[in-house]
Design an enzyme around this catalytic site. Structure first.
Site, PDB file in Angstrom:
ATOM      1  N   ASP A 147      -5.741  -3.720  -2.698  1.00  0.00           N
ATOM      2  CA  ASP A 147      -4.899  -3.553  -1.726  1.00  0.00           C
ATOM      3  C   ASP A 147      -4.150  -4.504  -0.983  1.00  0.00           C
ATOM      4  OD1 ASP A 147      -3.726  -2.545   0.950  1.00  0.00           O
ATOM      5  OD2 ASP A 147      -4.380  -0.373   0.373  1.00  0.00           O
ATOM      6  N   SER A 164       0.811  -1.102   0.012  1.00  0.00           N
ATOM      7  CA  SER A 164      -0.046  -0.084   0.022  1.00  0.00           C
ATOM      8  C   SER A 164       0.959   1.412  -0.005  1.00  0.00           C
ATOM      9  CB  SER A 164      -0.966  -0.137   1.247  1.00  0.00           C
ATOM     10  OG  SER A 164      -2.216   0.657   1.118  1.00  0.00           O
TER      11      SER A 164
END
Length: 762
Positions: free
Chosen positions: A239, A92
């Site tokens: 993600d 991320s």
């Protein structure tokens, strides 16, 4: 990217994923399991430590949204104290920071990006107004509060809060030398990996090759916040923090680091959590899974640098400088453990030289451009735009600019990467000279359905509320052509349709159109309603002209209408009318505004001239209409605006209902709706807006206090000229849900009103 507290924005998609895999960080995909990612199978392909004989040091950067900016401070401290980083793995926001550092950016360069406005462009709810095509600007201005749904597979809403265009362009702009399919992350200045989650297989995906912007984009795609990324195998990627928010396992088993340093970003975990709403409950539940897998990752680390980010939130991007300082201070507190790996000056120089030797050159002069995806007409149109790149140095800015037209009209998104037309095996010295454009159809449309409310209400008036509907079937009959149908349902009924047929790529067009209008009309005298009329219009027309770029249009229009003007109650407004009228006009529009609602700066001009003729119960007349507005922004919090509107039959005695009106919010706010009716009107407005509250990054402009002045004059043959002036004080909120204004206006001749509007502000 804005994972921990930002998970409150992720709805059904994230709910199903997290509760299927929460706590399963051990389920990391094995090499080769997912074709969307590639893996280094041979550790001998990784560069050795420089100088030789020391342990390989790897650093794992945790995800955490804005909290991840603290990684920059940690890396800055390590550089200043000559602690080498031989391997990087990130998830991320950790993937974004790690990619920049692994590709050769210094902590100072990363800091400059983090505190700049460019970084904030990642978070865009929709395509910026300045980048829209002319017709999409019309939609944004006329339906500013609308929700857009796609009709390709039934009614579907888009799959994320933010648009992907801003984040794509940010990554492509800042990683230009590392945006190619053949890129091997083992050969970066610092070997790198980043982690995403495969929604098809519910396993992790570790990127070790391919365009670096694409890999980072997948790793930061928070479900519900950013759209999923389609992998090369068609799988949908989101993600990586869902399964592996602190990828120490990747450092150990994939990058073969001898020493693993983990940078933790602990979020706020109060003993008594907030469970007062569904959002807070989901946020707390999602955070549990993320924290659990990060704790598992921490167990594989030799050294953990804990950054005290508890006082920040994952959306605090405006506090970038403070977060970076916090990371630097956290590394300083761990100095005793970190300094064990520090190099002397000579060895540090050897390490830096080896790292620099692996930097890729920037792309060179473009000698080949390829386009993949899209239907034939869109692809052909795009090829014409991007051929201008040939023979010029490849820069992200020029390529992004060449892709604006294809993306500005909706229906398509475009990304790009570079390539070497004649690659040399094992060579990283030659610059890329090819550009590959990937054109992707929107998965939910066209056609699109826009739905939005509009309301105007003021004291002692009939409230005007309508539901706006607009169907847009783009690229019908070729790229750039479209069918558009609109409906307003409420206090009035207005149905219209038009077909915009693009004749040439240069913008020449033909447009037939038709419209039906049915509405009540209230007549006033001395602030008292004296009559109610009912107006019906059936209009058919034809337009021909040219749309020039995305900000200018010139066209000629002819229209014929059948009008009915009937009296329901009271008296006034002339006799009953049933008959036809025709209009011929030349139109010019120039739109240089920055926004379709509250424009911080910019200019807009709309002008037309022609003739009104063959009208029932009315004389022929010349017709002139002019509308212009200019705004200026000061210190990002203050906006000054001036506007003027003139509508005139040049004092000809044109009958009702063909006259112009003034009165109501935004048109002499202290007066009743359409209180003044005449053949010639002029309205001047001046306003000062002061932002008194800002919304979180990307969610709108905020709340403004408004101070305004209006002056309007109206002339009619039977009454002569009337001048009215008023002052307005109010509040305007520009939010993701739309623009709402409330205020009070006091004018001359005893006029005063309290009003509220939802929808168009001007």
């Amino acid at each position: 990217m804005a994972w921990k507290s930002a998970t409150a924005h992720s709805f059904a998609l994230l709910f199903s994923v997290v509760f299927s895999v929460a706590g399963s960080a051990q389920q990391t995909a094995v090499p080769g399991a997912v074709p969307a990612a590639s893996f280094a199978a041979n550790p001998r392909s990784l560069p050795p430590a420089a100088p030789k004989g020391r342990p390989l040091i790897g650093i794992a950067l945790e995800g955490g949204g804005a909290l991840g900016l603290a990684h920059i401070g940690v890396l800055q401290w390590m550089e200043e104290h000559r602690i080498p980083v031989d391997r990087i793995a990130g998830t991320s926001m950790g993937a974004l920071v790690g990619a920049f550092y692994a590709s050769g950016d210094s902590p100072a360069q990363m800091r400059a990006i983090a505190v700049s406005n460019d970084f904030q462009r990642i978070f865009t709810l929709e395509t910026p107004y300045v980048d829209l095509s002319f017709r999409r600007r019309q939609d944004r201005r006329e339906l500013p509060d609308s929700i857009t749904g796609g009709l390709e597979h039934g009614v579907e809403l888009r799959d994320a809060l933010f648009s992907e265009r801003g984040v794509n362009e940010f990554l492509e702009t800042n990683l230009p030398a590392y945006d190619q399919e053949a890129l091997d992350y083992d050969q970066l200045p610092i070997p790198f990996r980043c982690v995403a989650t495969d929604l098809n297989t519910l396993t992790t995906v570790t990127f070790a090759s391919g365009p670096l912007p694409h890999a980072v984009r997948a790793s930061i795609s928070i479900p519900g916040i950013f759209p999923p990324v389609q992998g090369r195998n068609g799988h949908m990627l989101v993600d990586g923090g869902i399964l592996d928010n602190l990828p120490t396992d990747v450092l150990r088993h994939n990058l073969h680091a001898d020493i693993v340093i983990a940078v933790r970003l602990p979020g706020d975990a109060p003993a008594t959590p907030d469970t007062s709403s569904i959002v807070s409950v989901l946020n707390r539940a999602f955070s549990a899974g993320i924290e659990r897998n990060a704790e598992q990752g921490q167990l594989l680390a030799d050294l953990v640098v804990v950054v005290p980010t508890n006082k920040f939130s994952a959306t605090d991007y405006s506090k970038a400088a403070e977060l970076i300082t916090t990371g630097y201070q956290a590394a300083e507190k761990s100095s005793a453990a970190l300094l064990r790996y520090a190099l002397d000056d000579r060895d540090w120089q050897a390490y830096v030289a080896a790292r620099q030797s692996r930097r890729r050159p920037q792309p060179g002069v473009v000698d080949e451009v390829r386009v993949e995806g899209g239907d034939a007409s869109a692809k052909q149109s795009l090829i014409g735009d991007v051929q201008t790149l040939k023979g010029k140095p490849e820069t992200p800015a020029t390529t992004i600019d060449a892709l604006k037209r294809i993306q500005s009209n909706g229906g398509y998104s475009a990304t790009f990467e570079t390539f070497a037309p004649q690659p040399v095996a094992g060579s990283t010295a030659a610059p890329d000279t090819g550009v590959l454009i990937r054109l992707k159809n929107d998965t939910i449309g066209p056609p699109y359905l826009l739905i939005g409310p509009e309301l105007s209400a003021s004291t002692s008036n009939v409230t005007r509320s309508v539901l706006n509907l607009r169907l847009v079937d783009q690229n019908l009959g070729g790229f750039g052509s479209e069918l558009r149908g609109s409906a307003q349902l409420g206090y009035l009924t207005n149905l219209s349709t038009e077909y915009y047929f693009l004749l040439t790529p240069g913008g020449f067009f033909l447009q037939p159109r038709a419209e039906i209008l049915r509405q009540p009309v209230y007549l006033w005298a001395d602030q008292k309603r004296i009559a109610e009329r009912f107006q019906q219009n059936l209009v058919a027309g034809f337009e021909a002209g040219r749309t020039i770029g995305n900000s200018m249009q010139v066209y000629a229009e002819w229209s014929a209408e059948d009008t009915r003007w009937a009296l329901r109650t009271g008296s006034g407004g002339g006799p009953y009318l049933t008959g036809t009228a025709q209009t011929g006009q030349l139109h010019f529009t120039l739109d240089k505004e920055a926004s379709g609602a509250i424009s911080p700066n910019g200019f807009r001009l709309s002008a037309s001239a022609g003739a009104f003729y063959h009208a029932v119960g009315s004389s022929n007349a010349p017709l002139v209409m002019l509308s212009t507005a200019r705004t200026w922004a000061f210190d990002q919090r203050n906006i000054l605006g001036l506007s003027a509107d003139i509508n005139s039959y040049l004092r000809a005695d044109v009958a009702q209902p063909f006259r112009f009106t003034l009165g109501g919010p935004r048109q002499l706010s202290a007066s009743s709706f359409d209180e003044y009716r005449g053949t010639d009107t002029a309205l001047v407005r001046a306003g000062y807006l002061r932002r008194i509250a800002a919304l979180p990054l990307g969610l709108g402009q905020g709340l403004y206090g408004v101070l305004g002045y209006e002056a309007g004059e109206i002339w009619s043959p039977e009454q002569g000229a009337i001048l009215r002036q008023d002052g307005t004080l109010g509040l305007v909120g520009a939010t993701p849900a739309g623009t709402v204004s409330v205020g009070v206006s006091i004018g001359d001749a005893g006029h005063r009103k309290v009003f509220i509007t939802v929808g168009r502000l001007f």
